[in-house]
Structure formats: C-alpha cells, structure tokens
Design a protein around this motif. Sequence first.
Motif, PDB file in Angstrom:
ATOM      1  N   LYS A  26      -1.968  -4.165   1.995  1.00  0.00           N
ATOM      2  CA  LYS A  26      -3.416  -4.300   1.907  1.00  0.00           C
ATOM      3  C   LYS A  26      -3.712  -5.471   0.991  1.00  0.00           C
TER       4      LYS A  26
ATOM      5  N   SER B 105       0.830  -1.206   0.000  1.00  0.00           N
ATOM      6  CA  SER B 105       0.000   0.000   0.000  1.00  0.00           C
ATOM      7  C   SER B 105       0.863   1.254   0.000  1.00  0.00           C
ATOM      8  N   GLN B 106       1.903   1.259   0.861  1.00  0.00           N
ATOM      9  CA  GLN B 106       2.810   2.399   0.920  1.00  0.00           C
ATOM     10  C   GLN B 106       4.059   2.036   1.713  1.00  0.00           C
TER      11      GLN B 106
END
Length: 392
Positions: free
Chosen positions: A386, A135-136
Amino acid sequence: MAGIVLLTCALLSFATTITGQGQQVFLEYMQGRIGVLEERITQWHDQSSRYSSELREFKNKVLTLLENIEKERESLRNEMENTNVRVDRLEREVDYMETQNPAPPCVEVDEKLTELQNKKKKKYEKLTDCSDTISQVSAMKILKRFGSTSGLWTKDPVGNSEKVYIFDGVGNDTVFVFSRMKEFTLSSSSRKAAKIKLPFPWIGTGHVVYQGNLYYIRHEQDNEFQVIKFNLANKTVVDSAVLPIEEQVPVYGLSQFSYIDIVADEEGLWAIYATKENEKNICLAKIDPSNLGIEQMWDTPCPIENAESAFVVCGALYVVYNTKLPSRSRIQCVFDVSGTISSENVPIIYFPKRYGSHSSMKYNPKEKQIYAWDDGYQIIYKLTMKSKEDLD
C-alpha cells in the motif's frame, strides 16, 4: 676374509713340512701376522660404521635444512602474494579517491571520519517515484528442500531472465543455476543445474544478483570483508571494493555468519551491516552498483539482538525478528531513509509459521515477493503493498 682363511690353511700345510725349532718359530710368526690382520679388519669395520653413521647424520641434517628452506620459501611466497593483493587494492582505491574527490584541505582532521559523517548527514535523493510499503504477507509457498540448513536463493529482478541462483551454505565457491523455476522445483538434486565456479569463496548469505552481475561477500585477512562484482555472462570479476567500514560485527543476532547483507530494491543496491562502534543497532548504506562506491550511510534504530534477516523496499529497511527458540518471524522495526514512515506508524507484520528461522530473505522488487531460505526449505512470500501516504 675367505682369502685369508685359504692363505692360512696353505701356510699351515707348509708348516707341517718343517720340523723342530723352525716349526715353532714359523707358527709364532704366522700368529703375529694374523693378529695384525684381524686388528686392521676391526679398525676398518669401526671406521666404516662411523662413516656410515656420520653419513646418515649428514643426510638427516640436509633433509631438515631443505624442509626448513621450503617452508620459508612458501611463507615468503604467501607474504609476497598478500602484499601484492594489498598494494593492488590500495592503488585502485587511491585511484578511485583521486578521481572522485578534490585535493584535501590542509587541516588536521580525520578525513575518513568526516567523509562518513557527511554521507550520513546529507538528505537522500530518491531515484524513483516508488512509495510502496508492506501491508501484509498475503501468501506463502514452500517450493522444496534443497541443500544445507543455511543458504540463499534468488533471481535477477532486472531484465527478463528466469534463472534461479542457489547459494548452498554459508561458505562455498560454487553457485547452482537453474534455467527456470519449474526446473528447480522438479529437480531431485543439483545434477541438473549449471554450475558457476567463483574465483573466491563467499561468506555468509548476504549476496544478490542484479543487472546480470553477482555481488557477493568475500572474507579477507584481518577481519576485512570485500564486495566482489562478478559478471555472470563472461564469468569474470568486474570490480571489487572494501567498504569504508571498520570493526564489523555480525549484522543479525540470530545469523552470526553474515557481516554484510547486499540487497536490492526499486532504488538499486543497499548494504546492511553493523560495527563495533554501534554494535547494538543495524546500519544501512546505499551502494552505487557501477563502481561499488558508498553514496550515503545511516545509523538505524533497529536493534541487532534477535534479528534474523532484513530487506529493503522502496528505500525503507524492514528488519525481521525471531527468538532463539524459533517461533513466528515478524517485521518489528522499519527505517525509511526518506523519513516518511517509521516503526511507530507501521503495524507489526507476521510471517506464517514455518520450520525454523530464516538464514536469508531476498526481496524481488519486480515480483513483489521474498525468496527465503528456512532450515533448508526454499520459500516464497507474496507481499501486499500500500502507499506510504495511506499510513496513519
């Protein structure tokens, strides 16, 4: 010579006792005898000089012949060793192929090409239920600066070992091992580290520690690259293999020293590579860690140009790009072997700005972190995940 002089002096003294005609005859006789002696002495001196010169020439010729024989012997010995290594490798590969494949059909086809095509066409069967995607990059931690500008550091993602393995440089044969992360962070040099001397030097930064074994890349002759499986507990080579890949080229445009990058994720081991046949894009292969066999292969759409490193997460290849003038690295291409995600439905993910460019990025599936080597600095990137199902 001194004896001749004394004899001459004695004869001259004797000559003084002779008078008249006899003295003249005696002196002429003596001069003739002395002339003969001088001529013989001159001949002896010339012959001695000639023999000495011939002896020196003979000695030089013998030394030259011995040097040439030694060089030829060393050359033959190296050729024999190389031949023995190739024969041994060929025998092992033939034995493996015989145990893994049935007898070939009697058709005129390129068996190797057919095998590679089959491995690229078949559907990938997942080993785990992992469905995470990045996700990041949520955090960055700079541990320290250790060693050369290029290298890699990693941990074994399987088991409870806390050891940290350091590969300093893009070509070496000594691995530094720290018992835990704190010891590595607080150490001022490599003197506190244990050292593992490998049987063959490595090349590049595409190595990985997995299930107590080190899988590293060795450069052989004729631009061949061999994967070595080295047991870290008993310090022995367990297995080795030359991947069925021809005419390899550097896999990352900004890291020309790496031709094969072995990585680990939740699914096991993978090989990231590139070939002259498909020199514009990166290729991916699934490796069996037990016998180093290729289970499946893929051609990805991820370009080699401006790529600096890559890693695999849950069966998806993430390629990190930069520019020749170092800027912010970013994940700009994703290839999922299961086909669930692609670069189109994953946003570009940036890494925090650092010192230069990454020479290696090793994903640890147990910790969900990346161990990166950036211009001699050892960095940890913490990832936020995620589910692939949550992608638009």
